[in-house]
Design a protein around this motif. Structure first.
Motif, PDB file in Angstrom:
ATOM      1  N   THR A  19     -60.518  25.132 -60.709  1.00  0.00           N
ATOM      2  CA  THR A  19     -60.008  24.036 -59.865  1.00  0.00           C
ATOM      3  C   THR A  19     -58.552  24.045 -59.528  1.00  0.00           C
ATOM      4  N   SER A  20     -58.107  24.315 -58.130  1.00  0.00           N
ATOM      5  CA  SER A  20     -56.772  24.397 -58.041  1.00  0.00           C
ATOM      6  C   SER A  20     -56.345  23.343 -57.092  1.00  0.00           C
ATOM      7  N   SER A  29     -54.554  21.703 -53.849  1.00  0.00           N
ATOM      8  CA  SER A  29     -54.405  22.209 -52.491  1.00  0.00           C
ATOM      9  C   SER A  29     -52.754  21.919 -52.048  1.00  0.00           C
ATOM     10  N   ILE A  30     -52.336  22.971 -51.310  1.00  0.00           N
ATOM     11  CA  ILE A  30     -50.893  22.723 -50.944  1.00  0.00           C
ATOM     12  C   ILE A  30     -51.129  21.939 -49.604  1.00  0.00           C
ATOM     13  N   TRP A  31     -52.373  21.845 -48.959  1.00  0.00           N
ATOM     14  CA  TRP A  31     -52.178  21.283 -47.659  1.00  0.00           C
ATOM     15  C   TRP A  31     -53.161  19.765 -48.007  1.00  0.00           C
TER      16      TRP A  31
END
Length: 163
Positions: free
Chosen positions: A27-28, A30-32
């Protein structure tokens, strides 16, 4: 006993394995979408770039006459007093363009003082009189030619009022 609101909560489930990394790779984050601060940084960057381009364009157009004068002075192929007179006329045209006709109409010591203040080149009135002699000695010719060419290249266009 009375029922508590905490009794309705689900029990805590402990993780099955402990990861060495501070985040789980499955699970990362999100930059957006970007945070509002990033939109401000992007907008300011675009504004600074556009302002820099606009300023460069104004300066480029402002110095156009000087660039043309340098090209014209380098393409002259006359010798003697005619060449010196043409260089002086190019310098006077630059003065008329950037500082007005009153500066270009100066003569003798006033013109020498203007050249010194606008071009950072020291030329004497005696050296300028060699321009109008029909026969110019080679040593005087090369010296005055070098001074006038240097004055055209160093002509200060900043702060000129008549642009």
């Amino acid at each position: 006993m009375t029922a508590s609101a905490l009794d309705n909560l689900e029990p805590i489930i402990a993780p099955t394995s402990v990861s060495v990394l501070p985040f789980d790779s499955s699970t990362s984050v999100s930059i957006w979408p970007l945070a509002p601060a990033w939109w401000v940084v992007i907008a300011l960057t675009v504004i600074v770039i556009l302002a820099g381009c606009a300023y460069w364009r104004v300066v480029y157009k402002h110095n156009q006459a000087k660039r043309e004068a340098i090209i014209l002075a380098s393409t002259l192929n006359n010798e003697g007093a005619e060449h010196l007179q043409q260089l002086n006329m190019i310098l006077k045209r630059l003065a008329a363009h950037y500082y007005g006709a009153d500066k270009a109409s100066c003569h003798s010591q006033q013109w020498c003082d203007f050249i010194h203040s606008a071009c950072r080149v020291t030329i004497t009135n005696e050296q300028l009189t060699h321009i109008y002699h029909p026969k110019v000695e080679h040593s005087h010719y090369t010296q005055v030619k070098q001074l006038l060419s240097q004055a055209i290249k160093r002509f200060n266009t900043r702060g000129a009022a008549h642009v």
